[in-house]
Write a protein that holds these residues in place. Sequence first.
Motif, mmCIF file in Angstrom:
data_model
loop_
_atom_site.group_PDB
_atom_site.id
_atom_site.type_symbol
_atom_site.label_atom_id
_atom_site.label_comp_id
_atom_site.label_asym_id
_atom_site.label_seq_id
_atom_site.Cartn_x
_atom_site.Cartn_y
_atom_site.Cartn_z
ATOM 1 N N ALA A 126 -15.650 13.424 10.441
ATOM 2 C CA ALA A 126 -14.710 12.565 9.712
ATOM 3 C C ALA A 126 -13.588 13.385 9.096
ATOM 4 N N HIS A 127 -13.940 14.528 8.517
ATOM 5 C CA HIS A 127 -12.938 15.371 7.874
ATOM 6 C C HIS A 127 -11.909 15.887 8.873
ATOM 7 N N LYS A 128 -12.339 16.120 10.107
ATOM 8 C CA LYS A 128 -11.415 16.583 11.146
ATOM 9 C C LYS A 128 -10.599 15.440 11.739
ATOM 10 N N ASP A 129 -11.197 14.238 11.803
ATOM 11 C CA ASP A 129 -10.515 13.098 12.421
ATOM 12 C C ASP A 129 -11.054 11.798 11.836
ATOM 13 N N ILE A 130 -10.326 11.231 10.893
ATOM 14 C CA ILE A 130 -10.785 10.030 10.179
ATOM 15 C C ILE A 130 -11.004 8.851 11.125
ATOM 16 N N ILE A 131 -10.391 8.878 12.284
ATOM 17 C CA ILE A 131 -10.552 7.791 13.256
ATOM 18 C C ILE A 131 -12.004 7.670 13.715
ATOM 19 N N THR A 132 -12.782 8.748 13.610
ATOM 20 C CA THR A 132 -14.184 8.719 14.048
ATOM 21 C C THR A 132 -15.083 7.931 13.094
ATOM 22 N N VAL A 133 -14.612 7.627 11.899
ATOM 23 C CA VAL A 133 -15.415 6.897 10.908
ATOM 24 C C VAL A 133 -15.580 5.448 11.359
ATOM 25 N N SER A 134 -16.826 4.994 11.425
ATOM 26 C CA SER A 134 -17.089 3.665 11.981
ATOM 27 C C SER A 134 -17.593 2.632 10.974
ATOM 28 N N MET A 186 -24.444 24.890 7.775
ATOM 29 C CA MET A 186 -24.334 24.371 6.424
ATOM 30 C C MET A 186 -24.908 22.947 6.388
ATOM 31 N N ILE A 187 -25.682 22.659 5.362
ATOM 32 C CA ILE A 187 -26.246 21.325 5.146
ATOM 33 C C ILE A 187 -25.113 20.401 4.693
ATOM 34 N N CYS A 188 -25.137 19.169 5.145
ATOM 35 C CA CYS A 188 -24.089 18.230 4.742
ATOM 36 C C CYS A 188 -24.318 17.798 3.294
ATOM 37 N N PRO A 189 -23.275 17.825 2.481
ATOM 38 C CA PRO A 189 -23.430 17.405 1.083
ATOM 39 C C PRO A 189 -23.907 15.960 0.924
ATOM 40 N N CYS A 190 -23.565 15.090 1.871
ATOM 41 C CA CYS A 190 -23.926 13.677 1.719
ATOM 42 C C CYS A 190 -25.378 13.390 2.055
ATOM 43 N N ASN A 191 -26.017 14.303 2.810
ATOM 44 C CA ASN A 191 -27.390 14.065 3.234
ATOM 45 C C ASN A 191 -28.032 15.395 3.619
ATOM 46 N N PRO A 192 -28.991 15.884 2.834
ATOM 47 C CA PRO A 192 -29.599 17.188 3.122
ATOM 48 C C PRO A 192 -30.389 17.232 4.433
ATOM 49 N N ASN A 193 -30.583 16.085 5.080
ATOM 50 C CA ASN A 193 -31.279 16.062 6.363
ATOM 51 C C ASN A 193 -30.342 16.269 7.551
ATOM 52 N N LEU A 251 -17.603 6.279 5.626
ATOM 53 C CA LEU A 251 -16.424 6.777 4.926
ATOM 54 C C LEU A 251 -16.797 7.220 3.512
ATOM 55 N N MET A 252 -17.638 6.429 2.842
ATOM 56 C CA MET A 252 -18.050 6.790 1.483
ATOM 57 C C MET A 252 -18.769 8.125 1.469
ATOM 58 N N ARG A 253 -19.660 8.330 2.423
ATOM 59 C CA ARG A 253 -20.379 9.601 2.517
ATOM 60 C C ARG A 253 -19.406 10.759 2.773
ATOM 61 N N SER A 254 -18.443 10.537 3.646
ATOM 62 C CA SER A 254 -17.477 11.597 3.940
ATOM 63 C C SER A 254 -16.590 11.884 2.729
ATOM 64 N N ARG A 255 -16.308 10.870 1.939
ATOM 65 C CA ARG A 255 -15.517 11.090 0.716
ATOM 66 C C ARG A 255 -16.332 11.878 -0.312
ATOM 67 N N TYR A 256 -17.624 11.565 -0.445
ATOM 68 C CA TYR A 256 -18.470 12.348 -1.346
ATOM 69 C C TYR A 256 -18.456 13.818 -0.916
ATOM 70 N N SER A 257 -18.639 14.064 0.366
ATOM 71 C CA SER A 257 -18.611 15.446 0.863
ATOM 72 C C SER A 257 -17.264 16.098 0.599
ATOM 73 N N SER A 309 -8.053 9.307 3.129
ATOM 74 C CA SER A 309 -9.062 8.247 3.198
ATOM 75 C C SER A 309 -8.919 7.213 2.085
ATOM 76 N N HIS A 310 -7.823 7.259 1.369
ATOM 77 C CA HIS A 310 -7.545 6.336 0.269
ATOM 78 C C HIS A 310 -6.488 5.334 0.728
ATOM 79 N N HIS A 311 -6.665 4.068 0.422
ATOM 80 C CA HIS A 311 -5.686 3.046 0.806
ATOM 81 C C HIS A 311 -4.324 3.390 0.214
ATOM 82 N N SER A 312 -3.283 3.185 0.978
ATOM 83 C CA SER A 312 -1.934 3.574 0.538
ATOM 84 C C SER A 312 -1.497 2.865 -0.745
ATOM 85 N N SER A 313 -2.021 1.679 -1.012
ATOM 86 C CA SER A 313 -1.615 0.934 -2.214
ATOM 87 C C SER A 313 -2.302 1.414 -3.485
#
Length: 121
Positions: free
Chosen positions: A18-26, A1-8, A31-37, A50-54
């Motif tokens: 990122a979706h499996k483990d948010i800790i991998t986001v650097s 499957m092509i990634c929604p954030c980047n067709p390449n 993070l923004m790309r993973s949220r779009y996806s 991936s949203h701030h608790s506040s």
Amino acid sequence: MICPCNPNNLYKNCCKKAHKDIITVSSAEELMRSRYSAFVLADVLYLHKSHHSSTRLSKKEYKELEKWTKSVEWVKLEILNFTENTVNFKAFFLENGNLEVIEEHSTFCKENNNWVYLNAK
């Protein structure tokens, strides 16, 4: 499957990590790309995580968001620019046959050592 954030990129080599483990986001951009996806895939659990608790949405708002994300056809993500903790982007989608765009300047920060979405202008 092509990634929604980047067709390449393949999803498994991009946002799936990122979706499996948010800790991998650097970075805020990653993070923004993973949220779009997550919007494209209607993954509201990841959007919550991936949203701030506040500034998180209520359970009712997440239900409404999930319904909306499933009702539109996501077209593409365009990153306009970014800094260490901000991303300016356009997200294009079809709704009721009309091409719509969300343009946002998002702010991100670290919470519990993870990048999270804080707010937008």
